[in-house]
Design an enzyme around this catalytic site. Structure first.
Site, PDB file in Angstrom:
ATOM      1  N   CYS A   1       0.824  -1.220  -0.156  1.00 37.01           N
ATOM      2  CA  CYS A   1      -0.030   0.124  -0.005  1.00 37.01           C
ATOM      3  C   CYS A   1       0.861   1.286  -0.053  1.00 37.01           C
ATOM      4  O   CYS A   1       0.936   2.167  -1.046  1.00 37.01           O
ATOM      5  CB  CYS A   1      -1.016  -0.027   1.264  1.00 37.01           C
TER       6      CYS A   1
HETATM    7  N1  NAD Z   1      -2.993  -4.798   2.325  1.00 38.85           N
HETATM    8  C1  NAD Z   1      -3.303  -3.503   2.663  1.00 38.85           C
HETATM    9  O1  NAD Z   1      -2.740  -3.053   3.736  1.00 38.85           O
HETATM   10  C2  NAD Z   1      -3.890  -2.463   1.676  1.00 38.85           C
HETATM   11  C3  NAD Z   1      -4.524  -1.414   2.488  1.00 38.85           C
HETATM   12  C4  NAD Z   1      -5.247  -0.567   1.616  1.00 38.85           C
HETATM   13  C5  NAD Z   1      -5.438  -0.767   0.322  1.00 38.85           C
HETATM   14  N2  NAD Z   1      -4.883  -1.984  -0.230  1.00 38.85           N
HETATM   15  C6  NAD Z   1      -5.367  -2.466  -1.581  1.00 38.85           C
HETATM   16  O2  NAD Z   1      -6.428  -3.110  -1.580  1.00 38.85           O
HETATM   17  C7  NAD Z   1      -5.989  -3.972  -3.022  1.00 38.85           C
HETATM   18  C8  NAD Z   1      -6.248  -5.536  -2.511  1.00 38.85           C
HETATM   19  O3  NAD Z   1      -4.956  -5.659  -1.653  1.00 38.85           O
HETATM   20  P1  NAD Z   1      -4.783  -6.907  -0.689  1.00 38.85           P
HETATM   21  O4  NAD Z   1      -3.556  -6.527   0.150  1.00 38.85           O
HETATM   22  O5  NAD Z   1      -5.931  -7.289  -0.200  1.00 38.85           O
HETATM   23  O6  NAD Z   1      -3.949  -7.841  -1.821  1.00 38.85           O
HETATM   24  P2  NAD Z   1      -3.985  -9.314  -1.430  1.00 38.85           P
HETATM   25  O7  NAD Z   1      -2.741  -9.874  -2.475  1.00 38.85           O
HETATM   26  O8  NAD Z   1      -3.846  -9.855  -0.159  1.00 38.85           O
HETATM   27  O9  NAD Z   1      -5.222 -10.384  -2.078  1.00 38.85           O
HETATM   28  C9  NAD Z   1      -5.888 -10.218  -3.076  1.00 38.85           C
HETATM   29  C10 NAD Z   1      -6.627 -11.420  -3.450  1.00 38.85           C
HETATM   30  O10 NAD Z   1      -7.051 -11.348  -4.869  1.00 38.85           O
HETATM   31  C11 NAD Z   1      -7.256 -12.683  -5.547  1.00 38.85           C
HETATM   32  N3  NAD Z   1      -7.310 -12.229  -6.990  1.00 38.85           N
HETATM   33  C12 NAD Z   1      -6.492 -12.062  -7.729  1.00 38.85           C
HETATM   34  N4  NAD Z   1      -6.844 -11.584  -9.102  1.00 38.85           N
HETATM   35  C13 NAD Z   1      -8.321 -11.868  -8.924  1.00 38.85           C
HETATM   36  C14 NAD Z   1      -9.225 -12.121  -9.859  1.00 38.85           C
HETATM   37  N5  NAD Z   1      -9.104 -11.409 -11.015  1.00 38.85           N
HETATM   38  N6  NAD Z   1     -10.615 -12.275  -9.360  1.00 38.85           N
HETATM   39  C15 NAD Z   1     -10.665 -12.942  -8.146  1.00 38.85           C
HETATM   40  N7  NAD Z   1      -9.704 -12.726  -7.178  1.00 38.85           N
HETATM   41  C16 NAD Z   1      -8.493 -12.397  -7.811  1.00 38.85           C
HETATM   42  C17 NAD Z   1      -5.840 -13.143  -5.129  1.00 38.85           C
HETATM   43  O11 NAD Z   1      -5.823 -14.544  -5.096  1.00 38.85           O
HETATM   44  C18 NAD Z   1      -5.803 -12.785  -3.467  1.00 38.85           C
HETATM   45  O12 NAD Z   1      -6.318 -13.658  -2.645  1.00 38.85           O
HETATM   46  C19 NAD Z   1      -4.995  -3.426  -3.512  1.00 38.85           C
HETATM   47  O13 NAD Z   1      -5.349  -2.485  -4.471  1.00 38.85           O
HETATM   48  C20 NAD Z   1      -4.266  -2.706  -2.487  1.00 38.85           C
HETATM   49  O14 NAD Z   1      -3.544  -1.819  -3.078  1.00 38.85           O
HETATM   50  C21 NAD Z   1      -4.340  -2.788   0.497  1.00 38.85           C
END
Ligand code: NAD
Length: 457
Positions: free
Chosen positions: A285
């Site tokens: 992030c």
């Molecule tokens: N982790 C954080 O602290 C955080 C905080 C704020 C925002 N974000 C944002 O949130 C979003 C998600 O981040 P995250 O940390 O949860 O990611 P992550 O990698 O933990 O999880 C994402 C999930 O999406 C799945 N995935 C990928 N492509 C897919 C598809 N086409 N269809 C269905 N599932 C699919 C993956 O298998 C995975 O389990 C990102 O844009 C990130 O920048 C993350």
């Protein structure tokens, strides 16, 4: 007016119908991407009384979730199992299930490419998969981090390949995720939720939905504003982290402890917000958002030199600290970095989470080894180092057990992540030379034995 028309009029518009379903909590919710953001969100929505179905392409994760596994270490024990047992939460990998949903929340990864530019491949794929299964009357909310304008100009046209129009047949908005993994004070429910949409009906539906789930919603007038909020928050953080890391070096040269200065400055009730030095920024992030903002600024003929410099300085922190460790080993312990044995305490990018994405500890390990050190690590969340894109050669290494003997066997022990579950008092007693990048010893009031070399870096 026919009987059917009268009946339809009684039901109201698709938006009215959806709004009543949301208010009655009979709306079916789909969360796409069950990662660090999507899974806590899905559980919070389920705990608010909705039936939630998660969708993830990772079949092993889907099976684990349906089996009630903990999946994310810092969740309260049994949270996933309870949700599954309620009969109102399950997971699938089948996009055909999207049709049955009333509200769809998109939480798939949006990382950086090898060139450190926005990589929207996965969210584009998710939108393409969804568009084949959309039906009229659904609300779609993008929660993944994207550059300002992406929801309206990139994702909307993909969703409209369904033949349905946003703002008319389905409703579209953006609500940035503000999840702080491992934060015990602020949860998904209590963090105010920004909700933005390009039309008033979609915005109203977003507000109605999230106000059932979180304690406060903050409406803004467009998807682009909501997208920008997220990037500005994280760019602000990156700039301030780069600033305190710089202050740390300068104040250290003056013989002044930066942490003490920050804590004293933080007593000012206005105009100052404490940020603390560390080995660099990590996670999916903070390092990512400023790059999205900067990329988009260039795209519209503008620039963000301060943000860009902060990104460069933050990214350089692990190598800066590795050089400092090498220098102090040489001058304070008469030990060359070539052949030195170094133990890193923590490979997760932050305290008490099992996440190594963009972890500064891994970059530091590679820099130390490039200078000839031999590195091991200890991390209660990683018995084995997982495969990561930027550190493929580190994968498979095993976390060493902490004991008096192992601690004493290293030339230097470096605290890279301040996990709670580490016996720092034992480290203070047995490690001959300690580098603390997180100020854990002072914060915990742990005294270091006089014959040990202790460096806060
Ligand atoms: N982790 C954080 O602290 C955080 C905080 C704020 C925002 N974000 C944002 O949130 C979003 C998600 O981040 P995250 O940390 O949860 O990611 P992550 O990698 O933990 O999880 C994402 C999930 O999406 C799945 N995935 C990928 N492509 C897919 C598809 N086409 N269809 C269905 N599932 C699919 C993956 O298998 C995975 O389990 C990102 O844009 C990130 O920048 C993350």
């Amino acid at each position: 007016m026919s009987v059917i028309e009268i009946a339809l009029e009684g039901c109201g518009s698709p938006a009215d119908l959806l709004k009543s379903k949301i208010e009655e909590r009979t709306a079916r919710i789909k969360v796409i991407g069950l990662g660090y953001v999507g899974l806590p969100l899905a559980l919070t929505v389920q705990e608010s009384g909705f039936a939630v179905s998660g969708l993830d392409l990772n079949r092993a994760r889907v099976a684990a979730i349906n089996g009630g596994a903990q999946v994310i270490s810092y969740f309260e024990e049994g949270r996933v199992a309870e949700a599954v047992a309620s009969g109102r939460f399950s997971a699938t990998d089948d996009y055909a299930s999207v049709t049955a949903a009333d509200v769809i929340l998109l939480c798939v990864p949006t990382p950086l490419s090898d060139k450190r530019e926005p990589d929207l491949t996965q969210i584009i794929r998710a939108a393409e998969s969804m568009s084949a299964h959309l039906r009229p009357g659904q609300l779609i909310v993008v929660e993944s981090t994207v550059w300002p304008g992406a929801t309206s100009t990139l994702l909307r046209p993909i969703l409209e390949r369904s033949g349905l129009r946003a703002g008319e047949d389905f409703f579209l908005g953006f609500s940035p995720e503000r999840e702080d993994p491992g934060n015990q004070t602020h949860s998904t429910r209590t963090i105010p939720k920004i909700v933005g949409a390009d039309d008033p009906i979609s915005r109203d539906l977003l507000e109605t939905f999230y106000s059932q789930v979180v304690t406060q919603t903050v409406p803004v007038e467009s998807c682009a504003i909501a997208e920008a909020v997220k990037l500005v928050e994280n760019s602000f953080r990156t700039v301030n982290i780069a600033l305190v890391n710089e202050l740390k070096v300068a104040l250290d040269a003056m013989g002044i402890d930066v942490w003490t200065v920050i804590d004293a400055a933080a007593t000012k009730p206005f105009g100052f917000m404490p940020f603390y030095p560390g080995p660099g920024i990590g996670g999916d992030c903070i390092p990512v958002s400023p790059a999205y903002l900067s990329w988009r600024a260039l795209d519209v003929g503008s620039e963000l030199p301060i943000v860009d410099l902060a990104r460069v300085r933050a990214a350089a922190a692990p190598s800066d600290l590795a050089v400092r460790i090498a220098s102090d080993l040489n001058t304070k312990a008469e030990t060359a970095i070539q052949g030195a044995r170094v133990l890193l305490l923590g490979v997760a990018y932050k305290k008490d989470v099992e996440d190594t994405r963009e972890s500064p500890a891994l970059y530091m390990m590679q820099h130390l080894e490039a200078m000839g050190a031999s590195c091991d690590f200890h991390d209660p969340y990683f018995p084995v180092l997982p495969q990561t894109r930027d550190h493929p050669t580190l994968a498979g290494r095993i976390s060493v057990h902490l004991s008096a003997e192992t601690l004493a066997a290293y030339d230097a022990v470096v605290v890279t992540t301040d996990h709670t579950e580490v016996d720092y008092a034992a480290v203070a007693r047995h490690a001959p030379m300690i580098f603390d990048t997180r100020n854990v010893f002072d914060r915990a009031g742990i005294a270091i034995d006089g014959d040990r070399t202790f460096v806060k870096i």
